[in-house]
Design a protein around this motif. Structure first.
Motif, short mmCIF file in Angstrom:
data_model
loop_
_atom_site.label_atom_id
_atom_site.label_comp_id
_atom_site.label_asym_id
_atom_site.label_seq_id
_atom_site.Cartn_x
_atom_site.Cartn_y
_atom_site.Cartn_z
N GLU A 295 0.84 -1.19 0.00
CA GLU A 295 0.00 0.00 0.00
C GLU A 295 0.88 1.24 0.00
O GLU A 295 2.01 1.22 0.51
N PRO A 296 0.38 2.36 -0.54
CA PRO A 296 1.17 3.59 -0.55
C PRO A 296 1.34 4.18 0.86
O PRO A 296 0.48 4.03 1.73
N LEU A 297 2.46 4.87 1.04
CA LEU A 297 2.68 5.66 2.24
C LEU A 297 1.99 7.01 2.09
O LEU A 297 1.62 7.42 0.98
N ASP A 298 1.83 7.72 3.19
CA ASP A 298 1.38 9.12 3.12
C ASP A 298 2.29 9.97 3.99
O ASP A 298 2.07 10.12 5.20
N SER A 299 3.30 10.54 3.36
CA SER A 299 4.26 11.37 4.08
C SER A 299 3.59 12.59 4.70
O SER A 299 4.03 13.07 5.76
#
Length: 392
Positions: A295-299
């Motif tokens: 899954e994508p990260l969210d910086s």
């Protein structure tokens, strides 16, 4: 929580700030007097698209003030008048937007005017900026719903699909009303902050300390109805940026209300967030995901949470908890710099890569975004310049 990166040192902070200021300087030249879009595309910010009669590059949507806010911060950090003069151009346009009532059917007026008009008032004492900020606060107050005691989030107040809805982001819009109360002595503003914050504290935080993204009240009776999500993985998950808004928003409002329950709400959100970080300390876009998930990260959620933790470090009267918040924030900022800042400033228009706007809507996934950039810069400023005063 264990740190995946060394604690942020002063030289590392200054190096990260220098890289960020180089990017902002380049972006000021690329967007003279106009607004970049919410997120990058392949690492580059396009111009904000035309919409509803507002031209390309115009002041519409909820994120434009992050662009002006970064420039005010850049001026404070560098002393370069180029940033101040550019930021002022945008503040003038925010005054025009408030006076014309253009694209203001939202609670995000607090975001928009805290980082533009209020910032200029705090830094320069501009009466025009003060007037625009107070006008914006009055527009926001029109969204206060009795008897529920909440600020409605989105859309026309008569829209049956939106009536009685608030979202956790709204906590960050309350500081505009707090500032208006300070400026005018009018208790309407501070009462709205107190009541709205209390309603979210009681209903948007679940028993396990995770948060709903959005919650509905009956607009006629004020009865709390149900929680759901618009951008999380599902109605029962914890959307990471929403949890981050809870950390920072409850902390900011504790500073205002002095209500210990608001401080505890901020810590409940923070402890849940920290307990659900992956090994590299950069959150996934939803906290239901962890190490090993594709899954994508969210910086951006990490940057917002770091700012919230730094706020807790400043305001929590318990020195042990304050030190814990400071240490966790510094480790998170170090991780963002190590894993999400571009290797070279010229490689991207964004200060932080690997952000997510809305995965369910397929918008801004694994891109930079304006709010992630702003909160990363604010976190760096807080670390590098102890005693720096926020615009919130």
């Amino acid at each position: 929580m264990t740190s995946a990166s060394p604690t942020f040192t002063s030289p590392a902070t200054e190096a990260a700030l220098a890289a960020a200021l180089l990017t902002i300087r380049r972006n000021v030249a690329s967007f003279p007097g106009v607004f970049p879009d919410d997120t990058t595309v392949a690492g580059r910010y396009p111009l904000r698209p035309a919409r509803d009669g507002i031209p390309k590059g115009g002041n519409q949507g909820w994120t434009t003030s992050f662009w002006s806010g970064m420039q005010w911060l850049a001026w404070e950090l560098s002393g370069d008048e180029l940033f101040r003069d550019s930021a002022h151009i945008y503040t003038v346009d925010f005054a025009r937007r408030a006076q014309s009532g253009e694209d203001l059917d939202m609670h995000d007026i607090g975001f928009l005017y805290s980082l533009s008009s209020v910032a200029e008032w705090r830094l320069l004492g501009s009466e025009d900026a003060r007037d625009a900020g107070l006008l914006a606060a009055d527009v926001l107050m029109r969204r206060f719903l009795e008897p529920a005691g909440i600020i409605q989030a989105w859309g026309d107040l008569e829209d049956p699909d939106q009536q009685g809805r608030t979202i956790i982001d709204s906590l960050m819009n309350m500081p505009l009303l707090t500032w208006a109360a300070e400026q005018t002595g009018d208790a309407r503003y501070s009462d709205a902050v107190r009541r709205h914050t209390a309603q979210l504290r009681e209903h948007i935080i679940r028993e396990n300390d995770s948060t709903f993204h959005t919650f509905f009240w009956n607009p006629e009776t004020g009865e709390p109805l149900r929680g759901s999500t618009a951008q999380g993985a599902n109605d029962g998950s914890s959307w990471s940026r929403g949890q981050a808004w809870g950390v920072y928003g409850f902390a900011l409002n504790y500073r205002t209300t002095g209500d210990e329950r608001d401080l505890e709400a901020a810590w409940r959100c923070a402890d849940y967030f920290l307990a659900h970080l992956p090994a590299n300390l950069v959150p996934y876009w939803d906290l239901d995901f962890g190490d090993g998930d594709d899954e994508p990260l969210d910086s951006s959620a990490g940057a917002i949470t770091a700012c919230g933790l730094l706020e807790l470090a400043e305001i929590d009267p318990d020195p042990i908890r304050a030190e814990r918040a400071e240490r966790a924030a510094r480790d998170m900022v170090a991780a963002l710099t190590a894993h999400c800042a571009p290797a070279r400033p010229e490689d991207s228009d964004a200060l932080l890569l690997h952000g997510v706007y809305s995965l369910p809507h397929g918008v801004g996934v694994d891109e930079g975004n304006l709010w992630g950039d702003y909160f990363y810069l604010e976190a760096l400023a807080r670390i590098a310049r102890p005693g720096w005063k926020t615009y919130w």
